[in-house]
Design a protein around this motif. Sequence first.
Motif, short mmCIF file in Angstrom:
data_model
loop_
_atom_site.label_atom_id
_atom_site.label_comp_id
_atom_site.label_asym_id
_atom_site.label_seq_id
_atom_site.Cartn_x
_atom_site.Cartn_y
_atom_site.Cartn_z
N THR A 136 46.89 41.04 40.36
CA THR A 136 46.12 39.87 39.88
C THR A 136 45.28 40.20 38.65
OG1 THR A 136 44.30 40.41 41.39
CG2 THR A 136 46.00 38.90 42.21
N THR A 137 45.68 41.26 37.94
CA THR A 137 44.90 41.68 36.76
C THR A 137 44.78 40.55 35.73
OG1 THR A 137 45.72 43.93 37.05
CG2 THR A 137 44.72 43.40 34.93
N LYS A 138 45.93 39.94 35.40
CA LYS A 138 45.91 38.89 34.38
C LYS A 138 45.11 37.68 34.84
CE LYS A 138 50.22 40.13 32.06
NZ LYS A 138 51.58 39.68 31.65
N ARG A 179 46.33 53.01 41.08
CA ARG A 179 47.52 53.33 40.30
C ARG A 179 47.70 54.85 40.23
NH1 ARG A 179 45.45 49.03 36.86
NH2 ARG A 179 46.86 47.24 36.86
N LYS A 180 48.79 55.30 39.66
CA LYS A 180 49.07 56.73 39.57
C LYS A 180 48.00 57.50 38.82
CE LYS A 180 52.77 59.99 38.38
NZ LYS A 180 54.14 60.15 37.85
N ASP A 181 47.43 56.81 37.79
CA ASP A 181 46.41 57.49 36.98
C ASP A 181 45.01 57.38 37.58
OD1 ASP A 181 45.84 54.85 36.60
OD2 ASP A 181 46.13 54.85 34.42
N GLY A 182 44.92 56.81 38.76
CA GLY A 182 43.62 56.70 39.43
C GLY A 182 42.86 55.43 39.13
N SER A 183 43.36 54.60 38.20
CA SER A 183 42.68 53.34 37.89
C SER A 183 42.92 52.33 39.01
CB SER A 183 43.19 52.79 36.56
OG SER A 183 44.58 52.51 36.64
N LEU A 184 41.98 51.41 39.12
CA LEU A 184 42.07 50.40 40.18
C LEU A 184 42.82 49.18 39.68
CD1 LEU A 184 38.43 50.58 41.62
CD2 LEU A 184 40.49 51.69 42.49
N MET A 185 43.61 48.61 40.54
CA MET A 185 44.38 47.42 40.20
C MET A 185 43.95 46.27 41.10
SD MET A 185 48.49 46.77 40.44
CE MET A 185 48.50 46.76 42.23
N PRO A 186 43.33 45.22 40.57
CA PRO A 186 42.99 44.07 41.39
C PRO A 186 44.26 43.43 41.94
CG PRO A 186 42.71 43.54 39.07
CD PRO A 186 42.99 45.01 39.14
N SER A 187 44.29 43.16 43.21
CA SER A 187 45.53 42.65 43.79
C SER A 187 45.27 41.80 45.01
CB SER A 187 46.44 43.84 44.18
OG SER A 187 45.76 44.66 45.13
N GLU A 188 46.31 41.08 45.41
CA GLU A 188 46.32 40.36 46.67
C GLU A 188 47.28 41.10 47.61
OE1 GLU A 188 47.54 36.41 45.73
OE2 GLU A 188 45.55 35.76 45.13
#
Length: 212
Positions: A31-33, A1-10
């Motif tokens: 797929t975070t939720k 993400r923009k802030d450098g955090s990771l986003m679990p995704s497909e």
Amino acid sequence: RKDGSLMPSELAVSRLVTGPVIYFVAFIRDTTKRKEAGKALALHSEALAWAEARYRALFENAGDALVVVEDDTTISMVNRRFEEMTGYRKEEVEGKTSFLEFVPSEFRTAATERHRQRRQSGDGTLPLCRIWVTVKDGIKKLAEVSGALIPGTSRTLIALRDITEGHLMQEELLRRNMELEAMHAVSDLVSASKDLSVTLQLVLDKVLEITG
């Protein structure tokens, strides 16, 4: 993400050709939720597994014989104490035998009625009762029986406590008391009479009166 955090995704990528130009179209789904829900489900499953293990340990090691009975009176689960009390192994009765088969024929109608009444009572319980049960080799044992519906199911948990020994001891005590009463009564009659024939008749009458 923009802030450098990771986003679990497909991620899915498709090749798209439009004339001389080739594009690659990427589809990204957050797929975070779903991941959080998966963690919550895993924790819930772990809690359920722990609760089931604890319940099984308590069930298996209870001091009374415990039986889980289905709506149609089929036995679905028994514990170790039930095996010891009846002489039947789990694999002989679980899913194969009706609980009523352990009740002598003369008491089955009453036992069936209690099974029905338990389902109609407000809290799924009935007062404690005593009933003779038939165990392996046709031996009869007197049991103190209590039961309750398992919440959220149509199953009944029944507890049986073997009180045969105490019952027999009580009967023996009553018999001994009757014998002592008869001996005292006979002794009083013998002491009060000097005529042997009259005494014998009085003794016989007294014994018949006491013993029936």
